[in-house]
Design an enzyme around this catalytic site. Structure first.
Site, PDB file in Angstrom:
ATOM      1  N   TYR A 124       0.817  -1.220   0.000  1.00  0.00           N
ATOM      2  CA  TYR A 124       0.000   0.000   0.000  1.00  0.00           C
ATOM      3  C   TYR A 124       0.854   1.275   0.000  1.00  0.00           C
ATOM      4  CZ  TYR A 124      -4.559   2.133   0.752  1.00  0.00           C
ATOM      5  OH  TYR A 124      -5.738   2.819   0.605  1.00  0.00           O
ATOM      6  N   LYS A 171      -0.595 -13.632   5.169  1.00  0.00           N
ATOM      7  CA  LYS A 171      -0.550 -14.603   4.068  1.00  0.00           C
ATOM      8  C   LYS A 171       0.852 -15.213   4.070  1.00  0.00           C
ATOM      9  CE  LYS A 171      -2.426 -16.422   0.297  1.00  0.00           C
ATOM     10  NZ  LYS A 171      -3.612 -17.295   0.328  1.00  0.00           N
ATOM     11  N   ASP A 204      -7.261 -14.998   3.299  1.00  0.00           N
ATOM     12  CA  ASP A 204      -8.400 -15.452   2.490  1.00  0.00           C
ATOM     13  C   ASP A 204      -9.409 -16.208   3.345  1.00  0.00           C
ATOM     14  OD1 ASP A 204      -6.111 -17.002   2.603  1.00  0.00           O
ATOM     15  OD2 ASP A 204      -6.472 -18.084   0.748  1.00  0.00           O
ATOM     16  N   ASP A 228      -6.996  -2.594   4.688  1.00  0.00           N
ATOM     17  CA  ASP A 228      -7.809  -1.728   3.832  1.00  0.00           C
ATOM     18  C   ASP A 228      -9.017  -2.498   3.304  1.00  0.00           C
ATOM     19  OD1 ASP A 228      -8.283   0.621   2.152  1.00  0.00           O
ATOM     20  OD2 ASP A 228      -7.675  -0.657   0.488  1.00  0.00           O
ATOM     21  N   ASP A 232     -13.364  -2.608   4.861  1.00  0.00           N
ATOM     22  CA  ASP A 232     -14.594  -2.341   4.090  1.00  0.00           C
ATOM     23  C   ASP A 232     -15.567  -3.503   4.282  1.00  0.00           C
ATOM     24  OD1 ASP A 232     -13.393   0.011   3.040  1.00  0.00           O
ATOM     25  OD2 ASP A 232     -14.433  -0.256   1.130  1.00  0.00           O
TER      26      ASP A 232
END
Ligand code: NAI
Length: 332
Positions: A124, A171, A204, A228, A232
């Site tokens: 990011y 991850k 995931d 991020d 949401d």
């Protein structure tokens, strides 16, 4: 701490929700003085500067910024001002509390997840280059220093607030070095907090678990990009982006903003939900020690939502931003 704060009115719905929130803060007796600046794309087009130098100087003086969303061009154009602000002032801890409100009907009740998102590095940070015209490199940077401070903040928050568990999201099965480092640091720091359960999950899987059994999550700590995206998602669990506030904290500086963007699809229509930005302002009041005033505003919002007659369209109502703001002021 001074009672003067810096306010950035951004793009799209930014000016509309800022006006509503400042009126509510005044009506609640927050006792704040504002140094207000227009920032973002619209300001650039009008005056050739994305953030006026006086705006940054004001933040450097007041140390507290209430910032509404800014449009960032996709795939071209200027670099995100949000990323710039977070880097420049080392606002490394992005804290995003997603809590159900019983008056807002969603498929899930009683969600209460606080996400700690590392705010300064990872993919990011946007460190990219074209290697040749058909190949782009985007560099993921994870450091022990930045991982350690956000993870320690997450555990310290959990301990302070009597929370039971911190989940590290990563991850590391694929990015064994970078995400592996983040995960290793997580377990090192967790030893300082033996009373709090520490677990790690792959990102995931977390995306799926969040929409199946969100109640299993309490405090989460994660890297910048995963935070991020997943925040949401957590906003969707509690009724949408109109309801998710955030604080961005660093050493000495604090910036408060809604998680959502400038919502160009509804800008200028007077129907934006200012709640996420208002709750961000409540986090700001709490940061400034004005906890009674924050509690008063939170109570008024709860009452208006519970009554259910004045709601913005994103929550299924027909009220305008101004009508909603006026209803909150009546309940103060
Ligand atoms: P967005 O968050 O602006 O909008 C996504 C959807 O949620 C839209 O349908 C919008 O109408 C709705 N929505 C968002 N906030 C709302 C509110 N307060 N009340 C009612 N509905 C609301 O995301 P999008 O469209 O992807 O991004 C638009 C712009 O905002 C982009 O330029 C993006 O870079 C920027 N952005 C800025 C952020 C910031 O300044 N912190 C954060 C996220 C995006």
């Amino acid at each position: 701490m001074s009672d003067t704060i810096t306010v950035f009115k951004g793009d799209g719905i930014g000016p509309e929700i800022t006006d509503a929130v400042l009126k509510i803060l005044d009506a609640a007796g927050a006792g704040l003085t504002y140094e207000i600046f227009s920032v973002g794309e619209a300001e650039y087009e009008a005056h050739g500067e994305l953030i006026p130098a006086e705006g940054l100087a004001s933040f450097e003086r007041t140390k507290v910024l209430l910032k509404s969303p800014i449009t960032t061009p996709v795939g071209k154009g200027f670099r995100s001002l949000n990323v710039m602000m977070r880097k420049k002032y080392d606002l490394y801890a992005n804290i995003r509390p997603a809590k159900s409100n019983s008056a807002v009907k969603t498929p899930f009740d009683n969600v209460d997840i606080v996400m700690f998102r590392e705010n300064t590095e990872d993919l990011y940070a946007g460190v990219e280059e074209m290697v040749d015209e058909n190949t782009a490199h985007s560099i993921k940077i994870i450091t022990r220093k930045c991982s350690e401070r956000i993870i320690r903040d997450a555990f310290a928050y959990a301990a302070r607030q009597g929370r039971r568990k911190v989940t590290c999201v990563h991850k590391a099965n694929i990015m064994k070095l970078s995400d592996g480092l983040f995960r290793d640091v997580f377990y090192e720091v967790s030893k300082e907090y033996p009373g709090i359960e520490a677990e790690d999950k792959i990102v995931d899987n977390v995306a799926m678990q969040l929409v199946m059994k969100p109640w299993q999550f309490d405090v989460m700590v994660t890297e910048n990009l995963y935070g991020d995206i997943l925040s949401d998602l957590t906003s969707g669990l509690i009724g949408g982006l109109g309801l998710l506030p955030s604080s961005n904290l660093g050493c000495g500086y604090a910036m408060f903003e809604a998680v959502h963007g400038s919502a160009p699809d509804i800008a200028g229509k007077g129907i934006a939900n200012p709640t996420a930005f208002l709750w961000s302002a409540c986090m700001m009041l709490e940061h400034m020690g004005k906890t009674d005033c924050a509690a008063k505003i939170r109570k008024a919002v709860d009452e208006v939502l519970a009554q259910g007659t004045v709601k913005t369209p994103d929550l299924g109502g027909t009220a305008s931003t101004t009508e909603y703001q006026e209803a909150i002021i009546k309940h103060l």
